[in-house]
Design a protein around this motif. Structure first.
Motif, PDB file in Angstrom:
ATOM      1  N   LEU A  80     -30.888 -26.119  -9.831  1.00 19.52           N
ATOM      2  CA  LEU A  80     -30.639 -24.734  -9.442  1.00 19.52           C
ATOM      3  C   LEU A  80     -31.498 -24.413  -8.224  1.00 19.52           C
ATOM      4  CD1 LEU A  80     -29.497 -21.856  -9.976  1.00 19.52           C
ATOM      5  CD2 LEU A  80     -31.485 -21.495 -11.468  1.00 19.52           C
ATOM      6  N   ARG A  81     -30.821 -23.844  -7.195  1.00 24.17           N
ATOM      7  CA  ARG A  81     -31.567 -23.518  -5.979  1.00 24.17           C
ATOM      8  C   ARG A  81     -31.127 -22.157  -5.469  1.00 24.17           C
ATOM      9  NH1 ARG A  81     -31.813 -27.314  -0.617  1.00 24.17           N
ATOM     10  NH2 ARG A  81     -29.666 -26.544  -0.352  1.00 24.17           N
ATOM     11  N   LEU A  82     -32.147 -21.298  -5.166  1.00 25.21           N
ATOM     12  CA  LEU A  82     -31.909 -19.983  -4.569  1.00 25.21           C
ATOM     13  C   LEU A  82     -32.464 -19.989  -3.143  1.00 25.21           C
ATOM     14  CD1 LEU A  82     -32.857 -17.520  -7.465  1.00 25.21           C
ATOM     15  CD2 LEU A  82     -30.587 -18.289  -6.779  1.00 25.21           C
ATOM     16  N   LEU A  83     -31.657 -19.477  -2.211  1.00 19.71           N
ATOM     17  CA  LEU A  83     -32.035 -19.455  -0.802  1.00 19.71           C
ATOM     18  C   LEU A  83     -31.896 -18.023  -0.300  1.00 19.71           C
ATOM     19  CD1 LEU A  83     -30.013 -22.590   0.394  1.00 19.71           C
ATOM     20  CD2 LEU A  83     -32.386 -22.516  -0.396  1.00 19.71           C
ATOM     21  N   LEU A  84     -32.957 -17.545   0.329  1.00 22.41           N
ATOM     22  CA  LEU A  84     -32.964 -16.182   0.837  1.00 22.41           C
ATOM     23  C   LEU A  84     -33.096 -16.215   2.358  1.00 22.41           C
ATOM     24  CD1 LEU A  84     -33.093 -13.103   0.449  1.00 22.41           C
ATOM     25  CD2 LEU A  84     -35.590 -13.322   0.216  1.00 22.41           C
ATOM     26  N   ASP A  85     -32.072 -15.647   2.985  1.00 27.67           N
ATOM     27  CA  ASP A  85     -32.142 -15.481   4.442  1.00 27.67           C
ATOM     28  C   ASP A  85     -31.433 -14.167   4.772  1.00 27.67           C
ATOM     29  OD1 ASP A  85     -33.011 -16.623   6.985  1.00 27.67           O
ATOM     30  OD2 ASP A  85     -30.877 -16.709   7.448  1.00 27.67           O
ATOM     31  N   ARG A  86     -30.411 -14.175   5.541  1.00 30.38           N
ATOM     32  CA  ARG A  86     -29.648 -12.955   5.790  1.00 30.38           C
ATOM     33  C   ARG A  86     -28.803 -12.573   4.581  1.00 30.38           C
ATOM     34  NH1 ARG A  86     -25.928 -13.872   9.193  1.00 30.38           N
ATOM     35  NH2 ARG A  86     -26.182 -16.125   9.382  1.00 30.38           N
ATOM     36  N   THR A  87     -28.532 -13.565   3.711  1.00 36.93           N
ATOM     37  CA  THR A  87     -27.849 -13.344   2.433  1.00 36.93           C
ATOM     38  C   THR A  87     -28.581 -14.139   1.361  1.00 36.93           C
ATOM     39  OG1 THR A  87     -26.358 -15.196   2.817  1.00 36.93           O
ATOM     40  CG2 THR A  87     -25.600 -13.021   3.551  1.00 36.93           C
ATOM     41  N   LEU A  88     -28.189 -13.930   0.134  1.00 38.17           N
ATOM     42  CA  LEU A  88     -28.755 -14.675  -0.989  1.00 38.17           C
ATOM     43  C   LEU A  88     -27.728 -15.706  -1.419  1.00 38.17           C
ATOM     44  CD1 LEU A  88     -30.932 -15.086  -3.227  1.00 38.17           C
ATOM     45  CD2 LEU A  88     -29.612 -13.449  -4.607  1.00 38.17           C
ATOM     46  N   VAL A  89     -28.144 -16.958  -1.415  1.00 43.60           N
ATOM     47  CA  VAL A  89     -27.268 -18.063  -1.792  1.00 43.60           C
ATOM     48  C   VAL A  89     -27.839 -18.727  -3.029  1.00 43.60           C
ATOM     49  CG1 VAL A  89     -26.303 -20.285  -1.118  1.00 43.60           C
ATOM     50  CG2 VAL A  89     -26.507 -18.445   0.557  1.00 43.60           C
ATOM     51  N   CYS A  90     -26.951 -18.962  -4.017  1.00 41.75           N
ATOM     52  CA  CYS A  90     -27.334 -19.657  -5.249  1.00 41.75           C
ATOM     53  C   CYS A  90     -26.502 -20.932  -5.336  1.00 41.75           C
ATOM     54  CB  CYS A  90     -27.098 -18.766  -6.455  1.00 41.75           C
ATOM     55  SG  CYS A  90     -27.449 -19.603  -8.030  1.00 41.75           S
ATOM     56  N   GLU A  91     -27.166 -22.065  -5.539  1.00 43.65           N
ATOM     57  CA  GLU A  91     -26.490 -23.352  -5.625  1.00 43.65           C
ATOM     58  C   GLU A  91     -26.819 -24.011  -6.961  1.00 43.65           C
ATOM     59  OE1 GLU A  91     -26.643 -24.630  -0.890  1.00 43.65           O
ATOM     60  OE2 GLU A  91     -28.131 -25.422  -2.300  1.00 43.65           O
ATOM     61  N   VAL A  92     -25.808 -24.586  -7.585  1.00 40.89           N
ATOM     62  CA  VAL A  92     -25.965 -25.348  -8.823  1.00 40.89           C
ATOM     63  C   VAL A  92     -25.455 -26.754  -8.547  1.00 40.89           C
ATOM     64  CG1 VAL A  92     -25.302 -25.577 -11.227  1.00 40.89           C
ATOM     65  CG2 VAL A  92     -25.725 -23.307 -10.268  1.00 40.89           C
ATOM     66  N   TRP A  93     -26.326 -27.742  -8.695  1.00 41.21           N
ATOM     67  CA  TRP A  93     -26.031 -29.132  -8.402  1.00 41.21           C
ATOM     68  C   TRP A  93     -25.882 -29.921  -9.696  1.00 41.21           C
ATOM     69  CZ3 TRP A  93     -27.762 -31.224  -3.214  1.00 41.21           C
ATOM     70  CH2 TRP A  93     -28.096 -30.180  -2.319  1.00 41.21           C
TER      71      TRP A  93
END
Length: 897
Positions: free
Chosen positions: A817-830
């Motif tokens: 599980l990875r959360l990325l914060l920049d201009r938007t919030l992106v959540c990735e499940v690998w």
């Protein structure tokens, strides 16, 4: 002497004292030739009466001699001329019987009878044969027609015998003898001279030493009027205009003084009573007497007016041909409207006219194929070119020509408007158009208004003007003007059509480029696009910045080989294909392989499938059009700061690391798109924070004057000296390099690395355990609270739970599980599974199948992509802006039923 076989004629007239006196004078021979004047003295001036005749008189020509016969029939006087003529000295002739001494024996009987008649007082004239006595010396030239005989020289003499009386009253005779050979030659020469002089088709004049006409032939009198005798005593000023007469008189004087002849002297002037200008070719030579004394100047005049007219026509034809050749070489070398119009005027002025202008319909220049007023010639025109060979033309105030670039109209009733309506040239003179004459201040004599017609369409008007003093326009000039205007019209219309296509292609190309300043996660982007100049067709250069899931960015720069609308369309198709393939989240090498297949199918009528078949027929190949393009495709990951490159025959990217010199990355170039048959390679490069990456097309570094290697070195040097601000870097590069050649489009894409901070990344690994679903929700909520995004907790918690649950049910291996914060919030499940999730519509009676629908409903975007170890499913949430409330998850869930 009637038996003498000579052509004798008798004259019954008395001899008279005058004859005797003349004969006696002749007997003096060479002592005083020509001194006797006889009774003609009354006709001569006093100062000429007793003057000795100069050498070369008539007596020198005809060789006259005299002797006398006494009452006894013997020679009693023998002149010096007789000595010269017969070659017999006086001592040998005096006292002899002339018949016995000179007449052949067979003719002596008749000679004695004739002598008796003469001594009886009868005159006689005839031709007498004679034979010189043995030992006599012949005169120079053989004597009087002498020839060799058996006993000596024989000859013929024409004799004029005049009876006389002695002091004692006895009968005697005076004989005058003429050389028959010379006499016949003079007769022949006189006849020939008279024939040449009188029957010549050319004008003949004989000028005396006083330069007055002494004799003229009939041809001359017929041309200049009057009789032959009327020409005597005239001078050249009586026939020619003053300036030409002065030239002629000077030439006559020079010929008389120097003896140098004049050949083909050109004289121009009208004949008396006429207005037409005539041209004569004059030949002059000095005339001499028999002794070589100059007695005048002979002139032969030939009317060469027609020859001059033919020469003038030939010169005009040569000039027109030269102008047409020059027009073919100079007009149409550029695809620029104004340049083509100026090229027409450069050819026409001053070789054809003194003033010229070109006006084109404004509507056609604006792209309107049927502007109002086009049919009747009243539409607006724009003056695109003007030329003048008249220095400081005296145009009165307010009468100067229309300024170049100004828009104007011709009056409906003007000759120019009429020429535009009828599509035919008009010759406009000052009398025909008073307004035009006033506009030019009376400077222009005549104007040819020639419509410029191309492809059956009138595109404008060309005006050719000649000033006063120039030769008026003729039919040949009209034809030449039409030809020049037609050639220029075709070139101008081609330039107009090219400009229209160029503008449309440029609009299409610009519409396919990223609008404004592209934005990307972890990158500061700056870009420039410079189209080629108006004289070159639009190229196929393009660049793009594509945002990919997981705060990754695809950077693309490409160049379609070729120019024009086709290249722009091909560029648009490839750009669209790149964006589509980028959204599939393929590796860069895979993207280029798919693009290569698409490029090969662009020019094939059967499509890309047919283009991949090795057994494609040659006929299909003839119908296909090859599209080749170069492209570099890079994917940058803002989290890892790694960039993966793939290159299809493009120029290498340039990287500038902080504190280091710029270098070109070693990316395998591969084959251009559309060639096929070769795989592409991926190259991964880790970019440090603050690094500068530059992608570009060949128009930036290559031109006719600067080879590619030189341009690449200059580009690298410009990046080493670049200012810190990214926009300033672009401007610095464009100003430093040769970017104004206009030979090709230029695309420049620059990105400065600004990686995602570690505090903006949340990364966890979860076991394959149902409890991991709850754990994932907890981790996500805790991270959002740490980022002060509690308003997204409910939505993110629900969507994370859904994705982790799907990974547990359908995936393999551990879950990441990875959360990325920049201009938007992106959540990735690998996970390690390769099966991609597929969204479907659940029926009302289904218990499941609504999870991905819920994800799509609550998120701004979602998707999945393959990874080397499996797959990644992601969703993206917009950050709250304070004004918009996120959708309530409960309401979204209820909306699915």
């Amino acid at each position: 002497m009637s038996e003498i076989p000579a052509k004798a004629t008798e004259s019954g007239g008395p001899s008279g004292d005058a004859m005797a006196h003349g004969a006696a004078d002749d007997a003096t021979g060479d002592e005083a030739p020509g001194d006797a004047t006889g009774d003609a003295t009354g006709d001569l001036p006093v100062d000429e009466t007793w003057r000795r005749s100069p050498p070369g008189s008539i007596y020198d020509y005809i060789k006259v001699a005299s002797f006398s016969i006494g009452a006894d029939g013997l020679v009693d006087q023998w002149s010096a001329r007789a000595e010269h003529l017969f070659g017999v000295a006086a001592r040998d002739a005096v006292g002899k019987d002339p018949i016995e001494a000179f007449v052949p024996p067979e003719l002596r009987a008749g000679g004695h009878r004739k002598m008796a008649e003469i001594l009886d007082g009868r005159e006689w004239t005839g031709v007498v044969p004679f034979r010189l006595p043995e030992g006599a010396l012949p005169a120079v030239g053989g004597g009087a027609g002498a020839g060799h005989g058996a006993g000596g020289l024989e000859g013929l003499a024409e004799v004029y015998v005049m009876p006389t009386e002695t002091e004692d009253g006895e009968r005697a005779a005076v004989c005058i003898v003429v050389d028959v050979r010379v006499l016949r030659q003079i007769e022949t020469d006189l006849a020939a001279s008279q024939a040449i002089f009188g029957q010549s088709p050319f004008g003949f004049l004989l000028f005396g030493t006083d330069l007055k006409v002494q004799r003229a032939n009939r041809r001359f009198a017929d041309v200049f009027g009057g009789g032959i005798e009327d020409q005597r005593g005239r001078t050249v000023h009586d026939y020619l205009p003053r300036h030409e007469a002065d030239r002629m008189a000077a030439a006559l004087k020079r010929v008389l003084e120097t003896g140098d002849s004049v050949t083909d002297m050109q004289i121009v002037g009208p004949v008396p009573g006429g207005k037409d200008r005539r041209h004569w070719s004059i030949n002059l030579y000095r005339v001499h007497s028999g002794s070589g004394r100059p007695i005048g100047v002979a002139g032969l005049g030939t009317d060469v007016t027609r020859r001059h007219a033919a020469a003038r026509e030939a010169a005009h034809a040569r000039r027109n041909l030269a102008l047409l050749n020059e027009a073919g070489a100079r007009i149409g070398n550029s695809l620029d409207l104004e340049t083509t119009a100026r090229e027409l005027l450069d050819v026409a002025v001053p070789g054809f006219c003194d003033l010229a202008s070109v006006d084109l319909y404004q509507g056609l220049l604006d792209g309107d194929e049927t502007p109002p007023g086009l049919a009747d010639g009243s539409a607006e025109l724009r003056r695109v070119a003007f030329a003048s060979a008249v220095a400081d033309a005296p145009f009165p105030d307010g009468t100067a020509p229309v300024d170049v670039g100004s828009v104007h109209r011709f009056a409906f009733t003007s000759p120019c408007a009429d020429a535009l309506r009828a599509a035919r040239p008009r010759l406009v003179t000052g009398e025909d158009d008073d307004s035009a004459s006033r506009r030019t201040g009376g400077l222009v004599q005549s104007t040819l208004a020639v419509p410029m017609v191309a492809h059956d369409t009138v595109v404008g008007l060309a005006q050719f003007s000649r000033t006063k003093g120039s030769e008026p326009f003729g039919e040949r000039d009209r034809a030449l003007a039409v030809e020049l205007a037609a050639r220029a019209a075709v070139c101008i219309d081609n330039a107009r059509l090219y400009r229209r296509e160029h503008e449309r292609a440029l609009i299409l190309q610009r519409s396919l480029l990223p609008p404004g300043d592209p934005e990307a996660s972890g990158l500061d982007i700056a870009c420039r696009y410079l189209p080629g100049n108006a004289a070159t067709e639009v190229g196929g250069d393009w660049f793009d910045v594509i945002e990919l899931p997981g705060h990754r960015t695809a950077l693309v720069v490409g160049d379609v080989m070729g120019r024009g609308l086709r290249a722009a369309v091909a560029m648009g198709e490839l750009r669209t294909a790149v964006r589509t393939l980028a959204l599939l989240d393929l590796e860069p090498a895979e993207v280029l392989s798919a693009l290569d297949e698409i490029a090969r199918g662009l020019g094939n009528p059967a499509g890309p499938q047919q283009s991949t078949r090795a057994a494609r027929k040659a006929a299909d190949a003839d119908l296909s059009e090859v599209y080749l393009a170069t492209c570099v495709y890079a994917v940058y990951d803002a989290v890892t700061r790694r960039c993966t490159f793939a290159n299809a025959g493009h120029l290498p990217p340039v990287l500038v690391e902080p504190g280091e010199s710029a270098l070109m990355l070693d990316v395998p170039p591969g084959m251009p798109l559309g060639v096929g048959g070769e795989p592409f390679e991926d190259v991964q490069v880790e970019l440090p924070e603050g690094a500068l990456l530059a992608l570009y097309t060949d128009g930036l570094v290559e031109s006719r004057d600067h080879p590619l290697d030189e341009g690449l070195n200059a580009f690298v040097s410009a990046l080493n000296d670049a200012p810190p601000a990214l926009e300033d870097v672009c401007d610095h590069v464009l100003s430093t390099l040769d970017t104004h050649h206009g030979e090709d489009d230029i695309a420049l894409l620059m990105a400065r690395v600004q990686g995602l901070p570690a505090g903006h990344v949340g990364d966890w690994t979860l076991p394959r355990d149902p409890k991991s679903v709850g754990r994932a929700r907890e981790l996500a909520c805790a991270q959002l609270r740490a980022w002060d995004l509690e308003r997204l907790c409910d939505t993110a918690e629900l969507l994370v739970s859904e994705l982790v649950t799907n990974a547990l049910r359908y995936g393999e291996g551990d879950i990441r599980l990875r959360l990325l914060l920049d201009r938007t919030l992106v959540c990735e499940v690998w996970d390690a599974g390769f099966v991609q999730p597929r969204r479907r519509r659940a029926r009302d009676t289904d218990e499941g199948g609504r999870g991905l629908q819920l994800v799509g409903l609550l998120s701004a975007a979602w998707g999945s992509r393959r990874t080397p170890q499996g797959k990644t499913v992601w969703f993206e949430l917009s950050l709250p802006d304070g004004d918009t409330e996120p959708m309530d998850p409960a309401e979204a869930l209820l909306s699915l039923f």
